[in-house]
Design a protein around this motif. Sequence first.
Motif, PDB file in Angstrom:
ATOM      1  N   LEU A   1      10.934 -10.975  17.406  1.00 59.35           N
ATOM      2  CA  LEU A   1      10.190  -9.714  17.467  1.00 59.35           C
ATOM      3  C   LEU A   1       9.151  -9.698  16.348  1.00 59.35           C
ATOM      4  CD1 LEU A   1       9.914  -6.762  18.574  1.00 59.35           C
ATOM      5  CD2 LEU A   1      11.705  -6.112  16.946  1.00 59.35           C
ATOM      6  N   TYR A   2       7.904  -9.428  16.722  1.00 55.66           N
ATOM      7  CA  TYR A   2       6.808  -9.400  15.740  1.00 55.66           C
ATOM      8  C   TYR A   2       6.205  -7.996  15.764  1.00 55.66           C
ATOM      9  CZ  TYR A   2       2.878 -11.383  13.060  1.00 55.66           C
ATOM     10  OH  TYR A   2       1.949 -11.684  12.090  1.00 55.66           O
ATOM     11  N   LEU A   3       6.169  -7.350  14.604  1.00 60.42           N
ATOM     12  CA  LEU A   3       5.724  -5.952  14.525  1.00 60.42           C
ATOM     13  C   LEU A   3       4.435  -5.807  13.728  1.00 60.42           C
ATOM     14  CD1 LEU A   3       9.125  -4.241  13.473  1.00 60.42           C
ATOM     15  CD2 LEU A   3       8.293  -4.693  15.792  1.00 60.42           C
ATOM     16  N   ILE A   4       3.590  -4.845  14.105  1.00 65.04           N
ATOM     17  CA  ILE A   4       2.505  -4.415  13.213  1.00 65.04           C
ATOM     18  C   ILE A   4       3.210  -3.560  12.151  1.00 65.04           C
ATOM     19  CG2 ILE A   4       0.439  -2.987  12.973  1.00 65.04           C
ATOM     20  CD1 ILE A   4      -0.416  -3.701  15.749  1.00 65.04           C
ATOM     21  N   HIS A   5       3.142  -3.979  10.896  1.00 66.61           N
ATOM     22  CA  HIS A   5       3.987  -3.347   9.863  1.00 66.61           C
ATOM     23  C   HIS A   5       3.621  -1.880   9.620  1.00 66.61           C
ATOM     24  CE1 HIS A   5       6.481  -4.531   6.087  1.00 66.61           C
ATOM     25  NE2 HIS A   5       6.741  -3.297   6.435  1.00 66.61           N
ATOM     26  N   TRP A   6       2.314  -1.587   9.546  1.00 63.04           N
ATOM     27  CA  TRP A   6       1.837  -0.230   9.313  1.00 63.04           C
ATOM     28  C   TRP A   6       0.611   0.019  10.186  1.00 63.04           C
ATOM     29  CZ3 TRP A   6       3.698   3.702   6.217  1.00 63.04           C
ATOM     30  CH2 TRP A   6       4.783   3.366   5.384  1.00 63.04           C
ATOM     31  N   PRO A   7       0.359   1.271  10.584  1.00 60.82           N
ATOM     32  CA  PRO A   7      -0.850   1.519  11.384  1.00 60.82           C
ATOM     33  C   PRO A   7      -2.144   1.330  10.596  1.00 60.82           C
ATOM     34  CG  PRO A   7       0.298   3.594  10.910  1.00 60.82           C
ATOM     35  CD  PRO A   7       1.194   2.475  10.454  1.00 60.82           C
ATOM     36  N   GLN A   8      -2.137   1.658   9.309  1.00 63.78           N
ATOM     37  CA  GLN A   8      -3.377   1.548   8.534  1.00 63.78           C
ATOM     38  C   GLN A   8      -3.696   0.085   8.203  1.00 63.78           C
ATOM     39  OE1 GLN A   8      -0.444   2.757   7.490  1.00 63.78           O
ATOM     40  NE2 GLN A   8      -0.499   3.428   5.382  1.00 63.78           N
ATOM     41  N   ALA A   9      -5.032  -0.201   8.165  1.00 60.71           N
ATOM     42  CA  ALA A   9      -5.473  -1.559   7.819  1.00 60.71           C
ATOM     43  C   ALA A   9      -6.091  -1.560   6.429  1.00 60.71           C
ATOM     44  CB  ALA A   9      -6.496  -2.043   8.840  1.00 60.71           C
ATOM     45  N   PHE A  10      -5.877  -2.645   5.720  1.00 65.78           N
ATOM     46  CA  PHE A  10      -6.493  -2.856   4.404  1.00 65.78           C
ATOM     47  C   PHE A  10      -7.463  -4.020   4.496  1.00 65.78           C
ATOM     48  CE2 PHE A  10      -4.271  -0.314   1.212  1.00 65.78           C
ATOM     49  CZ  PHE A  10      -3.279   0.241   1.991  1.00 65.78           C
ATOM     50  N   SER A  11      -8.507  -3.976   3.648  1.00 69.73           N
ATOM     51  CA  SER A  11      -9.444  -5.097   3.592  1.00 69.73           C
ATOM     52  C   SER A  11      -8.678  -6.346   3.192  1.00 69.73           C
ATOM     53  CB  SER A  11     -10.505  -4.850   2.524  1.00 69.73           C
ATOM     54  OG  SER A  11     -11.130  -3.640   2.756  1.00 69.73           O
ATOM     55  N   TYR A  12      -9.096  -7.470   3.762  1.00 67.87           N
ATOM     56  CA  TYR A  12      -8.435  -8.725   3.397  1.00 67.87           C
ATOM     57  C   TYR A  12      -8.867  -9.125   1.997  1.00 67.87           C
ATOM     58  CZ  TYR A  12      -6.919 -13.529   3.337  1.00 67.87           C
ATOM     59  OH  TYR A  12      -6.310 -14.701   2.989  1.00 67.87           O
ATOM     60  N   ASP A  13      -7.932  -9.433   1.181  1.00 70.46           N
ATOM     61  CA  ASP A  13      -8.203  -9.836  -0.186  1.00 70.46           C
ATOM     62  C   ASP A  13      -7.136 -10.880  -0.507  1.00 70.46           C
ATOM     63  OD1 ASP A  13      -9.041  -9.961  -2.761  1.00 70.46           O
ATOM     64  OD2 ASP A  13      -8.951  -7.809  -3.153  1.00 70.46           O
ATOM     65  N   GLU A  14      -7.531 -12.128  -0.561  1.00 72.08           N
ATOM     66  CA  GLU A  14      -6.575 -13.223  -0.746  1.00 72.08           C
ATOM     67  C   GLU A  14      -5.620 -12.923  -1.909  1.00 72.08           C
ATOM     68  OE1 GLU A  14      -6.342 -16.140   1.208  1.00 72.08           O
ATOM     69  OE2 GLU A  14      -4.528 -16.427   0.014  1.00 72.08           O
ATOM     70  N   GLY A  15      -4.356 -12.970  -1.636  1.00 69.00           N
ATOM     71  CA  GLY A  15      -3.372 -12.811  -2.707  1.00 69.00           C
ATOM     72  C   GLY A  15      -3.067 -11.368  -3.072  1.00 69.00           C
ATOM     73  N   ASP A  16      -3.829 -10.396  -2.544  1.00 67.04           N
ATOM     74  CA  ASP A  16      -3.564  -8.997  -2.901  1.00 67.04           C
ATOM     75  C   ASP A  16      -3.270  -8.214  -1.624  1.00 67.04           C
ATOM     76  OD1 ASP A  16      -3.370  -6.528  -3.973  1.00 67.04           O
ATOM     77  OD2 ASP A  16      -5.327  -6.519  -4.958  1.00 67.04           O
ATOM     78  N   THR A  17      -1.996  -7.846  -1.451  1.00 65.72           N
ATOM     79  CA  THR A  17      -1.636  -7.156  -0.208  1.00 65.72           C
ATOM     80  C   THR A  17      -1.936  -5.659  -0.283  1.00 65.72           C
ATOM     81  OG1 THR A  17       0.622  -6.962  -1.014  1.00 65.72           O
ATOM     82  CG2 THR A  17       0.169  -8.756   0.537  1.00 65.72           C
ATOM     83  N   LEU A  18      -2.245  -5.166  -1.474  1.00 68.15           N
ATOM     84  CA  LEU A  18      -2.496  -3.735  -1.628  1.00 68.15           C
ATOM     85  C   LEU A  18      -3.753  -3.522  -2.490  1.00 68.15           C
ATOM     86  CD1 LEU A  18      -1.039  -1.326  -0.462  1.00 68.15           C
ATOM     87  CD2 LEU A  18       0.387  -1.241  -2.491  1.00 68.15           C
ATOM     88  N   PRO A  19      -4.925  -3.990  -1.996  1.00 60.35           N
ATOM     89  CA  PRO A  19      -6.130  -3.905  -2.824  1.00 60.35           C
ATOM     90  C   PRO A  19      -6.574  -2.467  -3.065  1.00 60.35           C
ATOM     91  CG  PRO A  19      -6.685  -4.708  -0.624  1.00 60.35           C
ATOM     92  CD  PRO A  19      -5.195  -4.591  -0.674  1.00 60.35           C
ATOM     93  N   ARG A  20      -7.127  -2.210  -4.258  1.00 56.97           N
ATOM     94  CA  ARG A  20      -7.570  -0.858  -4.624  1.00 56.97           C
ATOM     95  C   ARG A  20      -9.062  -0.832  -4.939  1.00 56.97           C
ATOM     96  NH1 ARG A  20      -3.261   2.727  -6.487  1.00 56.97           N
ATOM     97  NH2 ARG A  20      -1.277   1.669  -6.369  1.00 56.97           N
TER      98      ARG A  20
END
Length: 281
Positions: free
Chosen positions: A74-93
């Motif tokens: 089973l493969y899920l979309i983890h959250w509805p919101q999308a973040f900009s891709y930033d290598e190595g940073d899963t929660l860019p600010r």
Amino acid sequence: MRDWLLSALRNGYRHIDTAYMYGTEQVVGEAIKASGIPREEIFVTTKLPWNHQDRVAESFQKSLEVLGTGYIDLYLIHWPQAFSYDEGDTLPRNPDGSFKTTDKVNFNDAWEEMEKLLDTGKVRAIGVSNFSIKTLEKLFTTAKVTPAVNQVELHPYLAQNELRDYCTRKGIALTAYTPSGYSPVREDPLIVSLAEKYKVTPTQVIFAWHLSRNTIILPTSKNSERQKENMTIPTLSEEDLGKIWGLDRGQRLCLKADPTTGQVFGWTLEQLGWETYPPKF
Ligand SMILES: NC(=O)c1ccc[n+]([C@@H]2O[C@H](COP(=O)([O-])OP(=O)(O)OC[C@H]3O[C@@H](n4cnc5c(N)ncnc54)[C@H](OP(=O)(O)O)[C@@H]3O)[C@@H](O)[C@H]2O)c1
């Protein structure tokens, strides 16, 4: 983690919930191999991170390679919101400290790519996580495949009854994360009194309630005795189950809105469609 995962598998656990974002896919793969349990007896769920919604095939392939399980159940979309891709940073600010969410990527497009994965034979089912009726309705404006599962926070203090009814109507299975409701629910006087009545633990009472509602649960424990406890679920009377239904108060215990911004990882409760359940405490 490898040790307690192995212990969980030896104690009978067969559904393992991991995610790219947890950084646990490798150890999950290692524990499955070390257990000697045939791959097909184990159900593996993993999730697409919010900063990979524009690179679904690539991210899926990476998860699969790291897990080394040959396929993913089973493969899920983890959250509805999308973040900009930033290598190595899963929660860019952003420089002002706010989360770098983006409108250039959206879950409708990501879902189209998820649907294509089904044709590869490397994933058995696809679904979503942290979706509400509102975000599911938006998904359905373009989706060709109905999500098999929606994984959300769910326990007696956050019964998610509307979402549950909606998912039942749509044929979506509901999976509960934070199924125990941690100590606030475990120590609730009603739960404690029912545990005494049935001579079981409070956690077993809570899980009996989930199973009576046909909800899939993801109980996590590092402790072998508690792992066994979580696999032994009593049957409660209809009357007692009804009392537990009465505990619902829309209280999130795992992922709550930030008290300053009112947001959960960069989205407001309104964007998430979570505002029907404002925390009361
Ligand atoms: N999709 C998402 O966004 C999302 C978010 C959060 C979680 N999840 C998934 O859901 C899983 C479970 O969530 P969770 O860890 O928040 O909730 P949980 O399983 O309800 O709670 C885990 C906690 O309860 C304790 N515990 C477990 N069984 C117990 C028992 N029988 N008696 C007393 N304490 C017990 C554990 O301690 P011990 O280890 O010491 O037993 C641990 O501290 C996670 O592992 C993750 O896979 C998904």
